[in-house]
Write a protein that holds these residues in place. Structure first.
Motif, PDB file in Angstrom:
ATOM      1  N   ASN A  31     -25.012  65.150 -38.952  1.00 31.29           N
ATOM      2  CA  ASN A  31     -25.227  64.020 -38.067  1.00 31.29           C
ATOM      3  C   ASN A  31     -24.546  62.787 -38.662  1.00 31.29           C
ATOM      4  O   ASN A  31     -23.970  62.840 -39.744  1.00 31.29           O
ATOM      5  N   HIS A  32     -24.626  61.657 -37.969  1.00 31.36           N
ATOM      6  CA  HIS A  32     -23.726  60.533 -38.270  1.00 31.36           C
ATOM      7  C   HIS A  32     -23.928  59.925 -39.648  1.00 31.36           C
ATOM      8  O   HIS A  32     -23.022  59.302 -40.172  1.00 31.36           O
ATOM      9  N   ASN A  33     -25.077  60.100 -40.255  1.00 29.84           N
ATOM     10  CA  ASN A  33     -25.300  59.490 -41.574  1.00 29.84           C
ATOM     11  C   ASN A  33     -25.326  60.519 -42.703  1.00 29.84           C
ATOM     12  O   ASN A  33     -25.747  60.221 -43.818  1.00 29.84           O
ATOM     13  N   ASP A  34     -24.862  61.745 -42.428  1.00 28.97           N
ATOM     14  CA  ASP A  34     -24.873  62.801 -43.441  1.00 28.97           C
ATOM     15  C   ASP A  34     -23.574  62.803 -44.239  1.00 28.97           C
ATOM     16  O   ASP A  34     -22.510  62.454 -43.739  1.00 28.97           O
ATOM     17  N   ASN A  35     -23.672  63.233 -45.486  1.00 33.61           N
ATOM     18  CA  ASN A  35     -22.488  63.480 -46.305  1.00 33.61           C
ATOM     19  C   ASN A  35     -22.125  64.958 -46.211  1.00 33.61           C
ATOM     20  O   ASN A  35     -23.000  65.827 -46.217  1.00 33.61           O
ATOM     21  N   TYR A  36     -20.840  65.251 -46.111  1.00 30.75           N
ATOM     22  CA  TYR A  36     -20.424  66.636 -46.000  1.00 30.75           C
ATOM     23  C   TYR A  36     -18.996  66.768 -46.530  1.00 30.75           C
ATOM     24  O   TYR A  36     -18.240  65.808 -46.569  1.00 30.75           O
ATOM     25  N   ASP A  37     -18.661  67.976 -46.948  1.00 29.56           N
ATOM     26  CA  ASP A  37     -17.317  68.287 -47.443  1.00 29.56           C
ATOM     27  C   ASP A  37     -16.537  68.952 -46.319  1.00 29.56           C
ATOM     28  O   ASP A  37     -16.641  70.168 -46.107  1.00 29.56           O
ATOM     29  N   ILE A  38     -15.740  68.178 -45.606  1.00 29.69           N
ATOM     30  CA  ILE A  38     -15.039  68.678 -44.425  1.00 29.69           C
ATOM     31  C   ILE A  38     -14.026  69.756 -44.779  1.00 29.69           C
ATOM     32  O   ILE A  38     -13.657  70.577 -43.925  1.00 29.69           O
ATOM     33  N   THR A  39     -13.591  69.803 -46.038  1.00 30.50           N
ATOM     34  CA  THR A  39     -12.572  70.787 -46.425  1.00 30.50           C
ATOM     35  C   THR A  39     -13.108  72.216 -46.445  1.00 30.50           C
ATOM     36  O   THR A  39     -12.327  73.165 -46.588  1.00 30.50           O
ATOM     37  N   GLN A  40     -14.411  72.392 -46.286  1.00 37.40           N
ATOM     38  CA  GLN A  40     -14.972  73.738 -46.147  1.00 37.40           C
ATOM     39  C   GLN A  40     -14.578  74.383 -44.816  1.00 37.40           C
ATOM     40  O   GLN A  40     -14.654  75.608 -44.673  1.00 37.40           O
ATOM     41  N   ALA A  41     -14.201  73.556 -43.854  1.00 41.42           N
ATOM     42  CA  ALA A  41     -14.009  74.028 -42.486  1.00 41.42           C
ATOM     43  C   ALA A  41     -12.544  74.282 -42.169  1.00 41.42           C
ATOM     44  O   ALA A  41     -11.637  73.692 -42.766  1.00 41.42           O
ATOM     45  N   ASP A  42     -12.319  75.171 -41.197  1.00 37.47           N
ATOM     46  CA  ASP A  42     -10.986  75.352 -40.621  1.00 37.47           C
ATOM     47  C   ASP A  42     -10.737  74.349 -39.500  1.00 37.47           C
ATOM     48  O   ASP A  42      -9.580  73.982 -39.242  1.00 37.47           O
ATOM     49  N   ILE A  43     -11.805  73.927 -38.843  1.00 36.52           N
ATOM     50  CA  ILE A  43     -11.684  73.028 -37.705  1.00 36.52           C
ATOM     51  C   ILE A  43     -13.000  72.280 -37.528  1.00 36.52           C
ATOM     52  O   ILE A  43     -14.062  72.782 -37.904  1.00 36.52           O
ATOM     53  N   ALA A  44     -12.924  71.070 -36.982  1.00 32.02           N
ATOM     54  CA  ALA A  44     -14.115  70.263 -36.742  1.00 32.02           C
ATOM     55  C   ALA A  44     -14.303  70.061 -35.245  1.00 32.02           C
ATOM     56  O   ALA A  44     -13.335  69.874 -34.501  1.00 32.02           O
ATOM     57  N   ILE A  45     -15.564  70.109 -34.806  1.00 27.69           N
ATOM     58  CA  ILE A  45     -15.916  69.822 -33.411  1.00 27.69           C
ATOM     59  C   ILE A  45     -16.902  68.673 -33.426  1.00 27.69           C
ATOM     60  O   ILE A  45     -18.009  68.789 -33.951  1.00 27.69           O
ATOM     61  N   ASP A  46     -16.478  67.548 -32.845  1.00 29.04           N
ATOM     62  CA  ASP A  46     -17.273  66.319 -32.859  1.00 29.04           C
ATOM     63  C   ASP A  46     -17.947  66.098 -31.503  1.00 29.04           C
ATOM     64  O   ASP A  46     -17.273  65.868 -30.508  1.00 29.04           O
ATOM     65  N   PHE A  47     -19.257  66.211 -31.483  1.00 28.35           N
ATOM     66  CA  PHE A  47     -20.074  65.784 -30.346  1.00 28.35           C
ATOM     67  C   PHE A  47     -21.188  64.920 -30.934  1.00 28.35           C
ATOM     68  O   PHE A  47     -22.341  65.319 -30.991  1.00 28.35           O
ATOM     69  N   SER A  48     -20.803  63.732 -31.392  1.00 28.13           N
ATOM     70  CA  SER A  48     -21.732  62.879 -32.127  1.00 28.13           C
ATOM     71  C   SER A  48     -22.194  61.734 -31.231  1.00 28.13           C
ATOM     72  O   SER A  48     -22.673  61.958 -30.113  1.00 28.13           O
ATOM     73  N   ILE A  49     -22.082  60.517 -31.695  1.00 29.13           N
ATOM     74  CA  ILE A  49     -22.451  59.322 -30.927  1.00 29.13           C
ATOM     75  C   ILE A  49     -21.268  58.359 -30.972  1.00 29.13           C
ATOM     76  O   ILE A  49     -20.414  58.459 -31.866  1.00 29.13           O
ATOM     77  N   PRO A  50     -21.165  57.437 -30.012  1.00 24.47           N
ATOM     78  CA  PRO A  50     -19.983  56.574 -29.954  1.00 24.47           C
ATOM     79  C   PRO A  50     -19.665  55.849 -31.252  1.00 24.47           C
ATOM     80  O   PRO A  50     -18.494  55.727 -31.629  1.00 24.47           O
ATOM     81  N   SER A  51     -20.681  55.395 -31.963  1.00 25.92           N
ATOM     82  CA  SER A  51     -20.440  54.621 -33.182  1.00 25.92           C
ATOM     83  C   SER A  51     -19.954  55.484 -34.351  1.00 25.92           C
ATOM     84  O   SER A  51     -19.428  54.954 -35.336  1.00 25.92           O
ATOM     85  N   ALA A  52     -20.126  56.794 -34.270  1.00 24.64           N
ATOM     86  CA  ALA A  52     -19.740  57.688 -35.363  1.00 24.64           C
ATOM     87  C   ALA A  52     -18.472  58.473 -35.077  1.00 24.64           C
ATOM     88  O   ALA A  52     -17.870  59.035 -36.005  1.00 24.64           O
ATOM     89  N   ALA A  53     -18.049  58.527 -33.827  1.00 26.03           N
ATOM     90  CA  ALA A  53     -16.976  59.455 -33.446  1.00 26.03           C
ATOM     91  C   ALA A  53     -15.677  59.186 -34.180  1.00 26.03           C
ATOM     92  O   ALA A  53     -15.065  60.109 -34.748  1.00 26.03           O
ATOM     93  N   PHE A  54     -15.208  57.937 -34.185  1.00 24.99           N
ATOM     94  CA  PHE A  54     -13.920  57.659 -34.818  1.00 24.99           C
ATOM     95  C   PHE A  54     -13.966  57.944 -36.309  1.00 24.99           C
ATOM     96  O   PHE A  54     -12.995  58.469 -36.870  1.00 24.99           O
TER      97      PHE A  54
END
Length: 233
Positions: A31-54
């Motif tokens: 979720n928008h305030n979580d820390n995560y290592d995006i390099t674990q993924a092959d692809i990201a799918i964003d269905f978050s909130i307007p303030s977090a999307a960019f």
């Protein structure tokens, strides 16, 4: 395919179900305030909130992770996302609606608007109905529908929310309990009414379209739309 779900609300959980059914793995649920290592993924799918999307989109592109975004209400930063994607030679799809049926509806809407362009006696309006938890109004889908009409119909140069003005398409936005999404295009004259409508019965269509788009995007570079994914238009 290892997927990062950026936004783990109702849509994120529905996407998770569809992705697992199609043989993929979910490696991040953020979720928008979580820390995560995006390099674990092959692809990201964003269905978050307007303030977090960019932030989610730029974080993914910066780390060379292709990203799909279906979050609406953040498009003031869309050009920045495109510029970053181009600078990183990345891959990005934004859609106001990933439903396969809605994207067919977009094409019907544009073609109908072309046909109605010479019939000045008809006034066009759009009605959209969504659940009460939806944060933005009008919906991104309604804005896409309005902009597509404006692009081919000489009577209109803008849209207005809940107001009727000359040369502007009126978008009526309604919020009701448990409505996934209903969009209606109305052409009204003194003689008759022509309308086309798309009614979503649940979130499954949105989720399936997002996963299909992710499958299509993996391994590509560039900025794409659902027209590219579906080879329409």
């Amino acid at each position: 395919m290892r997927i990062a779900l950026l936004g783990y609300g109702k849509m994120g959980k529905t996407i998770e179900q569809i992705a697992l059914q199609r043989g993929h793995t979910i490696v991040i649920k953020a979720n928008h305030n979580d820390n995560y290592d995006i390099t674990q993924a092959d692809i990201a799918i964003d269905f978050s909130i307007p303030s977090a999307a960019f932030k989610n989109i730029s974080h993914s592109l910066t780390h060379n992770i292709p990203v799909i975004s279906g979050t609406t209400g953040w498009l003031k930063d869309y050009d920045k996302a495109v510029a970053l994607c181009e600078a990183k030679n990345g891959a990005f799809i934004y859609a106001s609606n990933f439903s396969l049926g809605v994207n067919i509806f977009f094409e019907l809407n544009t073609n109908l608007a072309k046909m109605m362009n010479t019939l000045k006696q008809y006034k066009v309006s759009i009605e959209e109905i969504h659940h009460t938890q939806k944060l933005d109004a009008p919906s991104g889908t309604a804005i896409t529908l309005a902009n597509d009409i404006i692009s081919v119909h000489s009577n209109y140069n803008s849209w207005q929310l809940n107001k009727e003005t000359d040369n502007a398409i009126q978008i009526l936005a309604k919020r009701e309990e448990d409505v996934p999404g209903t969009h209606t295009i109305n052409y009204n004259s003194d003689i008759d009414t022509i309308n086309i409508k798309h009614v979503a019965h649940n979130r499954q269509g949105f989720a399936l379209g997002a996963v299909v788009a992710a499958e299509w995007l993996l391994g590509k570079t560039g900025i794409f739309t659902m027209k590219d994914v579906l080879n329409i238009g």
